[in-house]
Design an enzyme around this catalytic site. Structure first.
Site, PDB file in Angstrom:
ATOM      1  N   ASP A  59       2.561  -3.075 -17.278  1.00 31.57           N
ATOM      2  CA  ASP A  59       1.327  -2.859 -16.516  1.00 31.57           C
ATOM      3  C   ASP A  59       0.866  -1.414 -16.719  1.00 31.57           C
ATOM      4  O   ASP A  59       0.500  -0.725 -15.776  1.00 31.57           O
ATOM      5  CB  ASP A  59       1.579  -3.144 -15.032  1.00 31.57           C
ATOM      6  CG  ASP A  59       0.285  -3.272 -14.234  1.00 31.57           C
ATOM      7  OD1 ASP A  59      -0.767  -3.548 -14.848  1.00 31.57           O
ATOM      8  OD2 ASP A  59       0.318  -3.086 -13.007  1.00 31.57           O
ATOM      9  N   GLN A  65       0.851  -1.190   0.000  1.00 28.88           N
ATOM     10  CA  GLN A  65       0.000   0.000   0.000  1.00 28.88           C
ATOM     11  C   GLN A  65       0.886   1.239   0.000  1.00 28.88           C
ATOM     12  O   GLN A  65       2.089   1.172   0.257  1.00 28.88           O
ATOM     13  CB  GLN A  65      -0.956   0.009   1.181  1.00 28.88           C
ATOM     14  CG  GLN A  65      -0.335   0.177   2.543  1.00 28.88           C
ATOM     15  CD  GLN A  65      -1.386   0.033   3.653  1.00 28.88           C
ATOM     16  OE1 GLN A  65      -2.333  -0.753   3.556  1.00 28.88           O
ATOM     17  NE2 GLN A  65      -1.227   0.787   4.727  1.00 28.88           N
ATOM     18  N   VAL A  66       0.263   2.388  -0.310  1.00 28.76           N
ATOM     19  CA  VAL A  66       1.018   3.621  -0.518  1.00 28.76           C
ATOM     20  C   VAL A  66       0.548   4.696   0.448  1.00 28.76           C
ATOM     21  O   VAL A  66      -0.660   4.882   0.646  1.00 28.76           O
ATOM     22  CB  VAL A  66       0.869   4.119  -1.972  1.00 28.76           C
ATOM     23  CG1 VAL A  66       1.623   5.431  -2.176  1.00 28.76           C
ATOM     24  CG2 VAL A  66       1.375   3.060  -2.953  1.00 28.76           C
TER      25      VAL A  66
END
Length: 502
Positions: free
Chosen positions: A285, A135-136
């Site tokens: 991606d 997560q960021v």
């Protein structure tokens, strides 16, 4: 034995989840489908609906981070589950609830060996994004720079290792039970998936990927990657420059900000071409959530966990094949496949040429702006399957990236084909690398490289002969040789009992 029992128990749990979402259909490819109607009546949730691929995506989402990543990988493999299922899996959302900020802070402090206050002036405890692996959080460094911090989920490595062990076991079973599936290289598929995900779980590798991509475009005014804060980056923590921009597929917002969507489309096509053909290293991606346009009109890329590589020979094969298609010279396309060894020599060239014509003519008869090279490659892989072409994972990843890039291009300007905008680049590259003079230079280079490898090959041959002539070591008294096929048979029997019980 214990490994087989553990894997069977894990398989039962996963099979139950698949049954809940009526997503056991992949087992039909292994000819284990007689029990499917029973599972639908006994276990299927009442509110589950949609196409098989959509149901499978929901099941994988429920099964956890490893299987979310597996579903994303399978979306690039229409040869395994079919085109529609692969397409449905592209919508698999890599989003999970965030873990608590105390854990994130503790991970950062342990990884960087310093208190948060010594590293950052401010740290936002609310995660701005949470995916299956990390997560960021946003923060400001002690010297005033705005950064984004990517933090791995706790214990993600151990969970991934357990799941990968199960996938290897299943791939091995399929390899032994279904010899006709060996051309799909299922064990190699798992290996590729494991290698790629292991790289994603070492954020230093993602930082290195971002830096390599940045170096490839050094001085290019159309493309930028975030700067890496190496002092605040480790295996489980990545700190990089916080970027600001408009998502690349939001045409109206781009126009309102004064940008020309067609120019951005041309830049995006050129960037993609340079990554694939010039560098052989591409962002694999590059969906709209990972690409933005800044105030200067540059395309900004983020999230470098999935990257693709193409060696020089594969790029040459790809270029020759695409140029043959564009000229509608299907004989040349066929010859490229046979020369590369992708199609077995015993197959009929004439039949293969006919098959190539059958897939390409309907595409090239469409208006120019509707021609999809990504779709062409997808159809090509379906045709080559019938001619026993072995799976080429690097090309499947490229094909998926092409489809995503084309989809973004159509949103920017639906009346323009992005590949026509890069035609001067393509023609220049082809002349430099595939002209008669370039081919001669390539042969000379290959001969020189072969000569350089001769001493190494001689040493390897000498070592192999030494091992061959070495007498076998005597078997020690009491030594037991485990016959793993026996344990495999036991595991298969247990699985069969379970399936029959359903």
């Amino acid at each position: 034995m214990f490994r087989a029992v553990r894997n069977v128990a894990r398989l039962i749990k996963l099979a139950y989840t698949l049954a809940q979402y009526d997503a056991l259909f992949p087992l039909e490819h292994l000819q284990i489908s007689a029990f499917a109607p029973w599972t639908r009546r006994l276990f299927r949730k009442r509110d589950i609906d949609g196409r098989p691929g959509e149901r499978l995506a929901l099941a994988l989402q429920h099964m956890g981070p490893t299987f979310i990543k597996l579903g994303q990988m399978l979306s690039t493999r229409p040869d395994l589950l079919g085109e529609q299922v692969a397409s449905d899996l592209t919508s698999l959302q890599d989003r999970l609830p965030p873990f608590d900020s105390k854990t994130a802070r503790r991970t950062i402090e342990q990884e960087l060996s310093a208190p948060i206050g010594d590293l950052f002036r401010s740290f936002n405890d609310e995660a701005v994004a949470a995916a299956s692996i990390a997560q960021v959080h946003f923060a400001v460094t002690t010297d005033g720079r705005k950064v984004a911090i990517k933090v791995l989920r706790p214990d993600i490595e151990a969970a991934f290792a357990r799941d990968i062990e199960l996938l290897y076991w299943l791939a091995g079973l399929a390899h032994r039970l279904r010899p006709d599936l060996r051309r799909l290289k299922l064990v190699e598929v798992v290996q590729t998936f494991a290698d790629a995900t292991l790289l994603e779980m070492d954020l230093r590798m993602e930082a290195a990927a971002a830096r390599e991509l940045a170096e490839n475009f050094d001085g290019d005014p159309t493309f930028k990657t975030p700067d890496i804060d190496w002092d605040r980056t480790g295996q489980r923590v990545l700190t990089l420059e916080r970027i600001r921009g408009i998502p690349v597929d939001q045409r109206e917002k781009l126009i309102a900000a004064g940008h020309d969507p067609t120019k951005i489309l041309g830049n995006a096509a050129a960037i993609f071409f340079k990554q694939v053909f010039r560098d052989g290293y591409f962002h694999a991606d590059q969906h709209p959530g990972n690409a933005f346009v800044d105030d200067q009109g540059r395309i900004l890329a983020i999230d470098f966990g999935i990257m693709g590589r193409l060696d020089r020979q594969t790029r040459y094969y790809l270029a020759d094949m695409l140029m043959g298609f564009l000229r509608r010279d299907y004989g040349t396309v066929a010859d490229v496949h046979f020369r590369a060894g992708y199609i077995p020599a015993g197959k009929s060239r004439e039949a293969f040429v006919q098959a190539l014509r059958a897939i390409a003519e309907p595409i090239f008869d469409r208006p120019l702006h509707e021609i999809s090279i990504g779709k062409l490659l997808g159809l090509l892989f379906q045709v080559t399957e019938r001619f026993e072409m072995e799976t080429q994972p690097q090309l499947l990843l490229l094909q998926k990236t092409m489809l995503v890039t084309e989809g973004v291009g159509r949103k920017l300007n639906p009346d323009v084909n992005m590949w026509t905008l890069t035609r001067p680049l393509i023609e220049s590259w082809m002349w430099d690398h595939r002209s008669p003079a370039a081919r001669v230079r390539e042969q000379v280079r290959n001969i020189a490289e072969a000569v350089e490898r001769l001493p190494i090959r001689a040493r390897q041959l000498d070592q192999a002969l030494e091992r061959f002539n070495r007498p076998p070591e005597p078997v020690r008294s009491g030594q037991i040789s485990f016959q793993w096929p026996v344990w495999t048979a036991i595991a298969m029997l247990a699985a069969a009992v379970f399936l029959l019980a359903l």
